[in-house]
Design a protein around this motif. Structure first.
Motif, PDB file in Angstrom:
ATOM      1  N   GLY A 149       0.802  -1.223  -0.287  1.00 37.78           N
ATOM      2  CA  GLY A 149      -0.091   0.019   0.151  1.00 37.78           C
ATOM      3  C   GLY A 149       0.824   1.292   0.062  1.00 37.78           C
ATOM      4  O   GLY A 149       0.283   2.467  -0.436  1.00 37.78           O
ATOM      5  N   GLU A 150       2.160   1.003   0.764  1.00 38.51           N
ATOM      6  CA  GLU A 150       2.933   2.298   0.762  1.00 38.51           C
ATOM      7  C   GLU A 150       4.335   2.030   1.057  1.00 38.51           C
ATOM      8  O   GLU A 150       5.054   3.097   0.966  1.00 38.51           O
ATOM      9  CB  GLU A 150       2.299   3.400   2.018  1.00 38.51           C
ATOM     10  CG  GLU A 150       2.422   2.307   3.037  1.00 38.51           C
ATOM     11  CD  GLU A 150       1.453   3.179   4.515  1.00 38.51           C
ATOM     12  OE1 GLU A 150       0.840   3.970   4.406  1.00 38.51           O
ATOM     13  OE2 GLU A 150       1.891   2.576   5.550  1.00 38.51           O
ATOM     14  N   HIS A 151       5.025   1.118   1.193  1.00 38.72           N
ATOM     15  CA  HIS A 151       6.389   0.869   1.580  1.00 38.72           C
ATOM     16  C   HIS A 151       7.081   0.721   0.157  1.00 38.72           C
ATOM     17  O   HIS A 151       8.197   0.990   0.319  1.00 38.72           O
ATOM     18  CB  HIS A 151       6.427  -0.372   2.301  1.00 38.72           C
ATOM     19  CG  HIS A 151       5.935  -0.531   3.735  1.00 38.72           C
ATOM     20  ND1 HIS A 151       5.983  -1.512   4.492  1.00 38.72           N
ATOM     21  CD2 HIS A 151       5.777   0.736   4.422  1.00 38.72           C
ATOM     22  CE1 HIS A 151       5.387  -1.239   5.638  1.00 38.72           C
ATOM     23  NE2 HIS A 151       5.067  -0.044   5.593  1.00 38.72           N
ATOM     24  N   GLY A 152       6.567   0.378  -0.929  1.00 37.25           N
ATOM     25  CA  GLY A 152       6.812   0.130  -1.990  1.00 37.25           C
ATOM     26  C   GLY A 152       7.577  -1.205  -2.223  1.00 37.25           C
ATOM     27  O   GLY A 152       7.631  -2.238  -1.292  1.00 37.25           O
ATOM     28  N   ILE A 153       8.242  -1.638  -3.160  1.00 42.84           N
ATOM     29  CA  ILE A 153       8.852  -3.111  -3.832  1.00 42.84           C
ATOM     30  C   ILE A 153      10.265  -3.153  -3.264  1.00 42.84           C
ATOM     31  O   ILE A 153      10.447  -4.244  -2.421  1.00 42.84           O
ATOM     32  CB  ILE A 153       8.804  -3.221  -5.112  1.00 42.84           C
ATOM     33  CG1 ILE A 153       7.248  -2.954  -5.621  1.00 42.84           C
ATOM     34  CG2 ILE A 153       9.358  -4.455  -5.493  1.00 42.84           C
ATOM     35  CD1 ILE A 153       6.201  -3.753  -5.175  1.00 42.84           C
ATOM     36  N   GLY A 154      11.068  -2.190  -3.422  1.00 42.94           N
ATOM     37  CA  GLY A 154      12.596  -2.422  -3.164  1.00 42.94           C
ATOM     38  C   GLY A 154      13.048  -3.671  -3.626  1.00 42.94           C
ATOM     39  O   GLY A 154      12.816  -4.329  -4.766  1.00 42.94           O
ATOM     40  N   GLN A 155      13.769  -4.370  -2.814  1.00 40.04           N
ATOM     41  CA  GLN A 155      14.395  -5.647  -2.920  1.00 40.04           C
ATOM     42  C   GLN A 155      13.253  -6.683  -2.329  1.00 40.04           C
ATOM     43  O   GLN A 155      12.824  -7.701  -2.975  1.00 40.04           O
ATOM     44  CB  GLN A 155      15.675  -6.076  -2.500  1.00 40.04           C
ATOM     45  CG  GLN A 155      16.552  -5.068  -2.721  1.00 40.04           C
ATOM     46  CD  GLN A 155      18.231  -5.428  -1.940  1.00 40.04           C
ATOM     47  OE1 GLN A 155      18.163  -5.323  -0.597  1.00 40.04           O
ATOM     48  NE2 GLN A 155      19.058  -5.682  -2.744  1.00 40.04           N
ATOM     49  N   GLY A 156      12.447  -6.411  -1.297  1.00 41.49           N
ATOM     50  CA  GLY A 156      11.915  -7.573  -0.515  1.00 41.49           C
ATOM     51  C   GLY A 156      10.692  -7.880  -1.195  1.00 41.49           C
ATOM     52  O   GLY A 156      10.251  -8.998  -0.943  1.00 41.49           O
ATOM     53  N   LYS A 157      10.123  -7.138  -1.999  1.00 47.91           N
ATOM     54  CA  LYS A 157       8.678  -7.437  -2.428  1.00 47.91           C
ATOM     55  C   LYS A 157       8.795  -7.843  -4.067  1.00 47.91           C
ATOM     56  O   LYS A 157       7.593  -7.913  -4.766  1.00 47.91           O
ATOM     57  CB  LYS A 157       7.781  -6.141  -2.371  1.00 47.91           C
ATOM     58  CG  LYS A 157       7.489  -6.001  -0.772  1.00 47.91           C
ATOM     59  CD  LYS A 157       5.961  -5.722  -0.603  1.00 47.91           C
ATOM     60  CE  LYS A 157       5.505  -5.680   0.705  1.00 47.91           C
ATOM     61  NZ  LYS A 157       6.219  -4.738   1.684  1.00 47.91           N
ATOM     62  N   MET A 158       9.773  -7.873  -4.443  1.00 46.30           N
ATOM     63  CA  MET A 158      10.053  -8.067  -6.017  1.00 46.30           C
ATOM     64  C   MET A 158       9.360  -9.495  -6.507  1.00 46.30           C
ATOM     65  O   MET A 158       8.549  -9.372  -7.398  1.00 46.30           O
ATOM     66  CB  MET A 158      11.427  -8.283  -6.431  1.00 46.30           C
ATOM     67  CG  MET A 158      12.285  -6.718  -6.459  1.00 46.30           C
ATOM     68  SD  MET A 158      14.056  -6.822  -6.713  1.00 46.30           S
ATOM     69  CE  MET A 158      14.301  -7.821  -8.189  1.00 46.30           C
ATOM     70  N   PRO A 159       9.483 -10.667  -5.725  1.00 47.57           N
ATOM     71  CA  PRO A 159       8.608 -11.635  -6.285  1.00 47.57           C
ATOM     72  C   PRO A 159       7.046 -11.384  -6.289  1.00 47.57           C
ATOM     73  O   PRO A 159       6.260 -11.974  -7.068  1.00 47.57           O
ATOM     74  CB  PRO A 159       8.990 -12.787  -5.279  1.00 47.57           C
ATOM     75  CG  PRO A 159       9.958 -12.254  -4.332  1.00 47.57           C
ATOM     76  CD  PRO A 159      10.136 -10.797  -4.753  1.00 47.57           C
ATOM     77  N   GLY A 173      18.600  -3.208  -9.445  1.00 52.07           N
ATOM     78  CA  GLY A 173      18.278  -4.431  -8.614  1.00 52.07           C
ATOM     79  C   GLY A 173      17.191  -4.189  -7.643  1.00 52.07           C
ATOM     80  O   GLY A 173      16.775  -5.008  -6.712  1.00 52.07           O
ATOM     81  N   LYS A 174      16.470  -3.093  -7.908  1.00 50.29           N
ATOM     82  CA  LYS A 174      15.191  -2.797  -7.167  1.00 50.29           C
ATOM     83  C   LYS A 174      14.050  -2.867  -8.037  1.00 50.29           C
ATOM     84  O   LYS A 174      14.074  -2.714  -9.355  1.00 50.29           O
ATOM     85  CB  LYS A 174      15.267  -1.647  -6.631  1.00 50.29           C
ATOM     86  CG  LYS A 174      16.548  -1.045  -5.918  1.00 50.29           C
ATOM     87  CD  LYS A 174      16.865  -1.938  -4.730  1.00 50.29           C
ATOM     88  CE  LYS A 174      18.539  -1.792  -4.159  1.00 50.29           C
ATOM     89  NZ  LYS A 174      18.818  -0.639  -3.763  1.00 50.29           N
ATOM     90  N   ILE A 175      12.925  -3.140  -7.470  1.00 50.36           N
ATOM     91  CA  ILE A 175      11.451  -3.101  -8.254  1.00 50.36           C
ATOM     92  C   ILE A 175      11.328  -4.241  -8.998  1.00 50.36           C
ATOM     93  O   ILE A 175      10.248  -5.053  -8.892  1.00 50.36           O
ATOM     94  CB  ILE A 175      11.093  -1.929  -9.010  1.00 50.36           C
ATOM     95  CG1 ILE A 175      11.133  -0.582  -8.122  1.00 50.36           C
ATOM     96  CG2 ILE A 175       9.521  -2.038  -9.521  1.00 50.36           C
ATOM     97  CD1 ILE A 175      10.672   0.691  -8.663  1.00 50.36           C
ATOM     98  N   PHE A 176      12.181  -4.614  -9.791  1.00 49.69           N
ATOM     99  CA  PHE A 176      11.937  -5.692 -10.677  1.00 49.69           C
ATOM    100  C   PHE A 176      13.655  -5.895 -11.277  1.00 49.69           C
ATOM    101  O   PHE A 176      14.669  -5.146 -11.300  1.00 49.69           O
ATOM    102  CB  PHE A 176      11.383  -5.547 -12.143  1.00 49.69           C
ATOM    103  CG  PHE A 176      11.601  -4.021 -12.607  1.00 49.69           C
ATOM    104  CD1 PHE A 176      12.808  -3.583 -13.038  1.00 49.69           C
ATOM    105  CD2 PHE A 176      10.542  -3.304 -12.580  1.00 49.69           C
ATOM    106  CE1 PHE A 176      12.981  -2.355 -13.426  1.00 49.69           C
ATOM    107  CE2 PHE A 176      10.785  -1.940 -12.940  1.00 49.69           C
ATOM    108  CZ  PHE A 176      12.050  -1.357 -13.451  1.00 49.69           C
ATOM    109  N   ALA A 177      13.840  -7.375 -11.485  1.00 53.97           N
ATOM    110  CA  ALA A 177      15.205  -7.859 -12.197  1.00 53.97           C
ATOM    111  C   ALA A 177      15.161  -7.181 -13.662  1.00 53.97           C
ATOM    112  O   ALA A 177      14.230  -7.224 -14.406  1.00 53.97           O
ATOM    113  CB  ALA A 177      15.276  -9.285 -12.230  1.00 53.97           C
ATOM    114  N   MET A 178      16.308  -6.848 -14.171  1.00 53.44           N
ATOM    115  CA  MET A 178      16.192  -6.250 -15.442  1.00 53.44           C
ATOM    116  C   MET A 178      16.565  -7.173 -16.367  1.00 53.44           C
ATOM    117  O   MET A 178      17.567  -8.342 -15.880  1.00 53.44           O
ATOM    118  CB  MET A 178      17.290  -4.956 -15.666  1.00 53.44           C
ATOM    119  CG  MET A 178      16.718  -3.873 -14.907  1.00 53.44           C
ATOM    120  SD  MET A 178      15.048  -3.416 -15.920  1.00 53.44           S
ATOM    121  CE  MET A 178      15.764  -2.718 -17.538  1.00 53.44           C
TER     122      MET A 178
END
Lengths: 469, 469
Positions: free
Chosen positions: B425-435, B464-469
């Motif tokens: 809702g508000e924390h963002g994806i970063g590394q932790g929520k990529m999957p 390396g954040k939000i999604f793998a390129m």
């Protein structure tokens, strides 16, 4: 500038010929190439000369939109998504030829979640049809750009209108879209949660993209509860500056006005004549309040006090539906009333928007400019947002008149930019405002071009709009 | 899944060595490579293991940010923009090494336009410092994510927090940004008009981009008038379902609550212990109302009636500032209170958000899940938005406990998605929520990757954040 700059682009003739054949084969009667229907899909109320598509296809489903995009992609042929054709800046023109994708058969309400104040619709539904559908739910969709536009078109131009001052614009009221993108596949930008931080805001990327990044196949919208009481009224002012200053103070006082529309003296003269009103032909505000009976009464009283400070006529308000409807119908018909001032002339409807504190400055300077150049140019505006439209009447067959009109538009847009404003509050860029976007955002346009190129490498989605590639 | 999946990426050693030399030369003491300062810039309250940058630079101006981006671009070295380090999902980690760009020296208010309810600030200013600055203007910046985050960081994670239910999120409150993009030049996404249809919504593209598209150099924000009256209160419920249903009905009734926060029984126990309160250790709502004295009284009365329907304890409200502050300080310290339940354990703060009608279902099912798996996991939430955080305590040195924690997070996110919600809702994806982003948006991620690749072809901005390129 704008009008003269618009030229037909290059055409991929062999691709177009192939796509015409394939569309006929795939869609039968739902693919049309007659001149009348093609003309209908390139021109409505805009001042910009029509550039006809080569054919018009009427898809019934997202799967059919996928098929259309796949065919067009393979042959490098433009696709121009079409809602109701009420856009004003040449958005639906086909400068490179190609296929108009008429979404009018995709007009169903897919889902209403009354408990969440949202619904999902196909893009071809009009805002009026949606509100008729919603009537028994106690909810309504508030965005009202005047024209009975389609939801897909409204999303694509980031439309707003009279009650954006209270309810926001399409940017604020679209929760998610599905769209068919260049790969020919439908993607979904978000789900129904009220907020999300899940990666790039693709929803807001499609809202306002003017059909240049893909074709919308559904739109999830926020809805509002129908207010307990709606009240409205009208009052006139000694000068346009007094009317604007009333708006500024109303907004700065935090009165949650639902609509606050400015009509200048010439517009009032035009609207009296066209809509059979007999209101004073002086700068006027049409206002509306939404809320409980008590809240509406309080808002009306507070507004009336501010208006009186600026010398307004007595502010009378009413919750009577018929009286309100007469007023707002006249407001919605402002364009036709303008047309009626000088039948046969064309109209450029400008669209600058400035920070609210600069509204009076911008409108007054524009009035002086109109007078100094002897133009016929009534003003209406969503004044509470700092957004106003000059309806500049000009002879689009007379080169000198075109030059004069375009010089005025350039001065007006320059004035708004100098006040930290924008050349378009709600109409979008299309073809007509391309040079002004350049002046407004400079190098940021490169980012837009990079996004466009990345998402639509074949440049098939509504090419020749927003920016030159 | 998330925790195990995070691996150090490849490092461009020669590029990094060159950039270290160039940064030292250009920035002198304002470039630091000591381990303590590098560690500070990679780890605060997150459960994700730190990945240190190779150096930390402290720019003073947009021109210096341009120089930094130019150097990093030329040598292909990552830049990770840093605000206060209060993000939770590994946003500021340096999996490929590179330079942390600490914006704390760029913390000035550049402009306040009180008449337009807006201001422009440098990204390093914190929200509390901004509100101190604004105190005498009668205006305030409403977004409150709990932590005293920087405005640039809040924009970059599309932050919201306790009073988003009334004032919206950063998406709704950022009018424009300037940013230095891959070309090493500063661009501006918009001006100060309240609304605009001027091309793609680049403002919203940078809001929530987590520093992956460029480095913000200024943010123009909407401000709000300080409410005439602020009142708040607290009440507890027989069950968490009753508390959630009170929230649902409050929102559906259109009561314009400014804050409505859920704390479950375990959180109340934790907060009583940590913050020295003596409230009932039962599911509880903290609420706040903003408006005129009459409006606040009316809202409180209406809310109290709804709460009573669901068996709440008597709802007492107060406009007393000290009492309110005690309550909200305890709410803001919820994370530290959770920590205090089991000192030494790590915390995963989850962040699902569901449509409001599904809030009770989602929280109740999550409670059952927590009980069934014997987890220690208090819940707090911005319930009015359908957003809640489980503070899952686990031993990050114990492989079995990590597996158990990650399985819970996966179930929770799956549950929210099945209810048409989001994993964040508000924390963002970063590394932790990529999957989980992958599960949530599927093919739409390709569009995000295309945008990223187009705007940052060298992949230097927070790779390396939000999604793998």
């Amino acid at each position: 500038m704008a009008l003269k700059a618009i030229r037909a682009g290059s055409r991929n003739e062999t691709g177009i010929a192939a796509v015409l054949g394939l569309m006929r084969e795939r869609f039968g009667d739902r693919f049309q190439t007659g001149e009348a229907i093609r003309a209908q899909h390139a021109h409505t109320t805009t001042y910009i000369p029509a550039q006809l598509p080569d054919g018009v296809v009427f898809p019934d489903s997202a799967a059919e939109v996928e098929a259309i995009v796949t065919i067009a992609s393979e042959h490098g042929v433009p696709l121009i998504a079409f809602g109701t054709g009420s856009s004003l800046e040449g958005h639906i023109n086909a400068p490179h030829g190609g296929i108009s994708v008429d979404m009018s058969r995709m007009d169903r309400v897919l889902e209403v979640n009354a408990g969440d104040f949202d619904c999902t619709v196909q893009p071809g539904i009009t805002r009026e049809a949606l509100n008729v559908y919603l009537r028994d739910t106690g909810l309504f969709f508030p965005i009202d750009p005047g024209a009975n536009a389609s939801i897909g078109g409204m999303a694509s131009t980031r439309a707003s209108g009279t009650n954006a001052v209270r309810y926001g614009t399409m940017k604020d009221n679209v929760l998610a879209v599905t769209a068919v993108t260049a790969g020919g596949k439908e993607i979904r930008t978000a789900h129904r949660a009220k907020k999300s931080s899940a990666g790039y805001d693709l929803t807001r990327l499609f809202v306002g993209a003017e059909g240049t990044l893909g074709i919308l196949t559904s739109v999830t919208l926020r809805l509002q509860g129908i207010p307990e009481t709606i009240a409205g009224g009208v009052c006139s002012f000694p000068s346009v500056g007094d009317a604007c200053n009333t708006v500024i103070l109303t907004i700065q006082s935090g009165i949650p006005v639902a609509r606050i529309e400015l009509l200048d003296a010439l517009q009032m003269q035009a609207s009296n004549a066209y809509s059979g009103l007999s209101l004073p032909e002086a700068p006027t505000l049409f206002v509306e309040f939404h809320g409980s009976a008590e809240s509406v009464a309080l808002q009306s009283k507070q507004f009336g006090e501010i208006a009186a400070e600026f010398g307004s006529s007595e502010f009378r308000w009413t919750a009577n539906t018929e009286e309100r409807n007469t007023l707002w119908k006249a407001r919605h018909n402002a364009y036709w009333a303008q047309k009626n001032l000088r039948p046969g002339l064309a109209i450029i409807s400008t669209d600058v928007c400035v920070p609210i504190s600069r509204l009076a400055d911008c409108v007054e300077a524009t009035h002086e400019d109109i007078a100094a150049h002897g133009l016929v140019a009534p003003i209406v505006g969503h004044a509470g947002d700092g957004n106003f439209h000059v309806g500049l009447l000009f002879d689009d067959k007379d080169a000198a008149d075109i030059t004069k009109a375009e010089a005025f538009v350039a001065r007006l847009n320059g004035r708004a930019l100098a006040m930290d404003g924008t050349c378009t509050g709600e109409h979008g860029i299309g073809q007509g405002k391309m040079p002004f976007l350049e002046a407004e955002l400079g190098d940021a346009l490169d980012l837009m071009r990079q996004v466009k190129h990345a998402l639509d490498p074949g440049n098939i989605f509504n090419p020749g709009k927003i920016f030159a590639m």
